[in-house]
Design a protein around this motif. Structure first.
Motif, PDB file in Angstrom:
ATOM      1  N   GLU A  97      38.351 -45.649  10.846  1.00 18.99           N
ATOM      2  CA  GLU A  97      36.979 -46.141  11.030  1.00 18.99           C
ATOM      3  C   GLU A  97      36.705 -46.401  12.510  1.00 18.99           C
ATOM      4  O   GLU A  97      35.629 -46.058  13.025  1.00 18.99           O
ATOM      5  CB  GLU A  97      36.778 -47.425  10.226  1.00 18.99           C
ATOM      6  CG  GLU A  97      36.802 -47.224   8.721  1.00 18.99           C
ATOM      7  CD  GLU A  97      36.728 -48.531   7.949  1.00 18.99           C
ATOM      8  OE1 GLU A  97      36.978 -49.598   8.556  1.00 18.99           O
ATOM      9  OE2 GLU A  97      36.425 -48.493   6.747  1.00 18.99           O
ATOM     10  N   ILE A 136      36.112 -43.221  14.447  1.00 17.29           N
ATOM     11  CA  ILE A 136      34.764 -42.691  14.266  1.00 17.29           C
ATOM     12  C   ILE A 136      33.798 -43.391  15.218  1.00 17.29           C
ATOM     13  O   ILE A 136      32.993 -42.757  15.912  1.00 17.29           O
ATOM     14  CB  ILE A 136      34.288 -42.884  12.802  1.00 17.29           C
ATOM     15  CG1 ILE A 136      35.061 -41.966  11.868  1.00 17.29           C
ATOM     16  CG2 ILE A 136      32.787 -42.606  12.688  1.00 17.29           C
ATOM     17  CD1 ILE A 136      34.743 -42.194  10.404  1.00 17.29           C
ATOM     18  N   GLU A 137      33.900 -44.716  15.267  1.00 17.33           N
ATOM     19  CA  GLU A 137      32.982 -45.506  16.097  1.00 17.33           C
ATOM     20  C   GLU A 137      33.145 -45.193  17.582  1.00 17.33           C
ATOM     21  O   GLU A 137      32.161 -45.171  18.332  1.00 17.33           O
ATOM     22  CB  GLU A 137      33.225 -46.993  15.850  1.00 17.33           C
ATOM     23  CG  GLU A 137      32.849 -47.449  14.436  1.00 17.33           C
ATOM     24  CD  GLU A 137      33.272 -48.873  14.152  1.00 17.33           C
ATOM     25  OE1 GLU A 137      33.811 -49.525  15.084  1.00 17.33           O
ATOM     26  OE2 GLU A 137      33.075 -49.340  13.012  1.00 17.33           O
ATOM     27  N   LYS A 192      34.342 -42.372  18.778  1.00 10.72           N
ATOM     28  CA  LYS A 192      34.157 -40.932  18.999  1.00 10.72           C
ATOM     29  C   LYS A 192      35.342 -40.293  19.735  1.00 10.72           C
ATOM     30  O   LYS A 192      35.177 -39.608  20.749  1.00 10.72           O
ATOM     31  CB  LYS A 192      32.856 -40.678  19.766  1.00 10.72           C
ATOM     32  CG  LYS A 192      31.607 -41.086  19.006  1.00 10.72           C
ATOM     33  CD  LYS A 192      30.346 -40.796  19.801  1.00 10.72           C
ATOM     34  CE  LYS A 192      29.084 -41.019  18.967  1.00 10.72           C
ATOM     35  NZ  LYS A 192      28.983 -42.363  18.396  1.00 10.72           N
ATOM     36  N   PHE A 242      37.970 -38.599   5.338  1.00 15.91           N
ATOM     37  CA  PHE A 242      37.274 -39.003   6.557  1.00 15.91           C
ATOM     38  C   PHE A 242      36.755 -37.780   7.323  1.00 15.91           C
ATOM     39  O   PHE A 242      35.694 -37.837   7.949  1.00 15.91           O
ATOM     40  CB  PHE A 242      38.196 -39.830   7.457  1.00 15.91           C
ATOM     41  CG  PHE A 242      38.064 -41.317   7.258  1.00 15.91           C
ATOM     42  CD1 PHE A 242      37.192 -42.071   8.029  1.00 15.91           C
ATOM     43  CD2 PHE A 242      38.822 -41.973   6.295  1.00 15.91           C
ATOM     44  CE1 PHE A 242      37.064 -43.440   7.844  1.00 15.91           C
ATOM     45  CE2 PHE A 242      38.708 -43.340   6.111  1.00 15.91           C
ATOM     46  CZ  PHE A 242      37.823 -44.075   6.875  1.00 15.91           C
ATOM     47  N   TYR A 243      37.502 -36.689   7.268  1.00 17.56           N
ATOM     48  CA  TYR A 243      37.045 -35.468   7.933  1.00 17.56           C
ATOM     49  C   TYR A 243      35.832 -34.885   7.209  1.00 17.56           C
ATOM     50  O   TYR A 243      34.820 -34.551   7.833  1.00 17.56           O
ATOM     51  CB  TYR A 243      38.165 -34.437   7.988  1.00 17.56           C
ATOM     52  CG  TYR A 243      37.697 -33.080   8.449  1.00 17.56           C
ATOM     53  CD1 TYR A 243      37.272 -32.881   9.764  1.00 17.56           C
ATOM     54  CD2 TYR A 243      37.630 -32.001   7.562  1.00 17.56           C
ATOM     55  CE1 TYR A 243      36.816 -31.642  10.191  1.00 17.56           C
ATOM     56  CE2 TYR A 243      37.178 -30.765   7.971  1.00 17.56           C
ATOM     57  CZ  TYR A 243      36.772 -30.584   9.287  1.00 17.56           C
ATOM     58  OH  TYR A 243      36.309 -29.361   9.710  1.00 17.56           O
ATOM     59  N   PHE A 251      32.870 -37.865   7.075  1.00 15.40           N
ATOM     60  CA  PHE A 251      32.407 -38.458   8.328  1.00 15.40           C
ATOM     61  C   PHE A 251      32.699 -37.606   9.564  1.00 15.40           C
ATOM     62  O   PHE A 251      32.437 -38.032  10.687  1.00 15.40           O
ATOM     63  CB  PHE A 251      33.044 -39.840   8.515  1.00 15.40           C
ATOM     64  CG  PHE A 251      32.840 -40.759   7.338  1.00 15.40           C
ATOM     65  CD1 PHE A 251      31.581 -41.258   7.037  1.00 15.40           C
ATOM     66  CD2 PHE A 251      33.906 -41.097   6.521  1.00 15.40           C
ATOM     67  CE1 PHE A 251      31.388 -42.102   5.948  1.00 15.40           C
ATOM     68  CE2 PHE A 251      33.726 -41.946   5.429  1.00 15.40           C
ATOM     69  CZ  PHE A 251      32.464 -42.445   5.134  1.00 15.40           C
ATOM     70  N   GLU A 252      33.266 -36.416   9.346  1.00 15.52           N
ATOM     71  CA  GLU A 252      33.571 -35.472  10.429  1.00 15.52           C
ATOM     72  C   GLU A 252      34.531 -36.059  11.459  1.00 15.52           C
ATOM     73  O   GLU A 252      34.455 -35.733  12.653  1.00 15.52           O
ATOM     74  CB  GLU A 252      32.287 -34.995  11.114  1.00 15.52           C
ATOM     75  CG  GLU A 252      31.356 -34.249  10.165  1.00 15.52           C
ATOM     76  CD  GLU A 252      30.133 -33.679  10.861  1.00 15.52           C
ATOM     77  OE1 GLU A 252      29.847 -34.102  12.003  1.00 15.52           O
ATOM     78  OE2 GLU A 252      29.462 -32.819  10.260  1.00 15.52           O
ATOM     79  N   LEU A 253      35.438 -36.924  11.009  1.00 19.79           N
ATOM     80  CA  LEU A 253      36.472 -37.430  11.915  1.00 19.79           C
ATOM     81  C   LEU A 253      37.453 -36.300  12.224  1.00 19.79           C
ATOM     82  O   LEU A 253      38.027 -35.713  11.307  1.00 19.79           O
ATOM     83  CB  LEU A 253      37.222 -38.601  11.271  1.00 19.79           C
ATOM     84  CG  LEU A 253      38.431 -39.133  12.053  1.00 19.79           C
ATOM     85  CD1 LEU A 253      37.972 -39.784  13.360  1.00 19.79           C
ATOM     86  CD2 LEU A 253      39.234 -40.122  11.209  1.00 19.79           C
TER      87      LEU A 253
END
Length: 333
Positions: free
Chosen positions: A128, A131-132, A134, A180-181, A184-186
């Protein structure tokens, strides 16, 4: 004191790793066996490595046989693994390599709780945070334990069947990483090393146990050694991890990291005997096999080599020889 050079030779991925020069790379669990080799590899390619470690290991950073560990990199310390995400977010890294985990062979209710609290939940929180902030890419350390009693060849398409709380925590982390990928495109990749060995490995592992006994001219009991394993030198693991950092096509996938040199345990230990010149001390067949012993273990590597453009370069003989020479140099008989 100069840092230990785990793999000084130029490698096939050296050009690709030039992208990491000047990059800020956070490594959790950086004082562990694989972590310290990753930190050295980052240093060689000119990256700015940042070590995130628990306080117990931070207190031992400068106390490993006189070697100054992590001399130079930033050091960020946590008391509880759930603090990792907040620390990493504050560090604002370009890349993250998450190696920290509680490794246990226990099959108890207590182990379920501890691996959930120390492995799965901190990993989810860290994803998480990535993601935040980047991050350009995140690498998670997986485990062959995710597959359980697999027999024969296995790869990312093999269905996980973890036999332990530790294996379940790793399999769940891999599943969350893929989610997550997709959701959320992590940019995250999971890598599963096979049986790693090399300098600074824990003395509880097989190869250090054998080398310690031979160095002291002390007999040591082992099984017949009919199990097949893929042993990979830790320098190749470190390079594989760094290579995955610069490969966008690996996002959302998991891969095996192995040498491709599958041998029996007896062949491996006999090679150590030959290299050391101290034969007759390893007593094959003196111990029974463990309950549930896996005899056929063959990670498939074609997907890894194709996706990463990477291949392990250290042969078993060369890796064991360099490890033996290092091992003998470290302590008194």
């Amino acid at each position: 004191m100069p840092r230990f050079d785990a793999n000084p030779k130029p490698t096939s991925s050296t050009h690709a790793l030039a992208e990491l020069s000047g990059a800020r790379v956070v490594v959790t669990g950086a004082t562990g066996f694989i972590g310290r080799h990753v930190m050295d590899a980052l240093d060689r390619v000119g990256a700015h490595g940042v070590a995130v470690v628990d306080r117990v290991h931070a207190d031992r950073v400068h106390a490993d046989r006189g070697r100054t560990l992590l001399s130079g990199p930033e050091l960020s310390v946590f008391d509880d693994p759930m603090q990792i995400a907040k620390l990493v977010a504050a560090l604002r890294p370009d890349y993250v390599i998450h190696l920290y985990a509680e490794i246990t062979t226990e099959r108890t209710v207590r182990a379920i709780e501890s691996t959930l609290r120390r492995n799965l939940l901190p990993s989810i929180a860290l994803m998480e945070a990535c993601i935040e902030t980047k991050v350009r890419r995140m690498i998670l350390m997986g485990s062959g334990e995710e597959f359980g009693p697999v027999t024969g060849p296995f790869d990312d398409s093999t269905i996980p069947d973890p036999p332990s709380p530790y294996g379940a925590s790793k399999a769940a982390t891999t599943s969350y990483a893929k989610m997550f990928y997709r959701a959320f495109e992590l940019p995250v990749t999971v890598l599963r090393p096979t049986v790693a060995y090399g300098p600074f490995q824990s003395p509880r592992m097989l190869i250090p146990q054998i080398m310690d006994a031979l160095r002291a001219n002390r007999p040591i009991d082992v099984t017949e050694g009919r199990q097949t394993r893929d042993f990979i030198h830790v320098s190749d693991v470190a390079e594989g991890l760094l290579t995955a950092l610069v490969r966008a096509e690996t996002n959302g996938r998991s891969y095996n990291l192995g040498s491709g040199e599958v041998v029996t345990v007896k062949q491996c230990l006999s090679l150590i005997e030959e290299i050391s010149g101290r034969k007759g001390l390893i007593r094959f067949g003196a111990l029974p096999y463990k309950k549930g012993e896996i005899f056929s273990y063959e990670p498939l590597l074609s997907q890894t080599e194709s996706a990463l453009g990477w291949k392990a370069e250290t042969s078993l003989r060369a890796g064991l020889a360099s490890t033996w020479n290092w091992f003998v140099s470290q302590g008194a008989e």
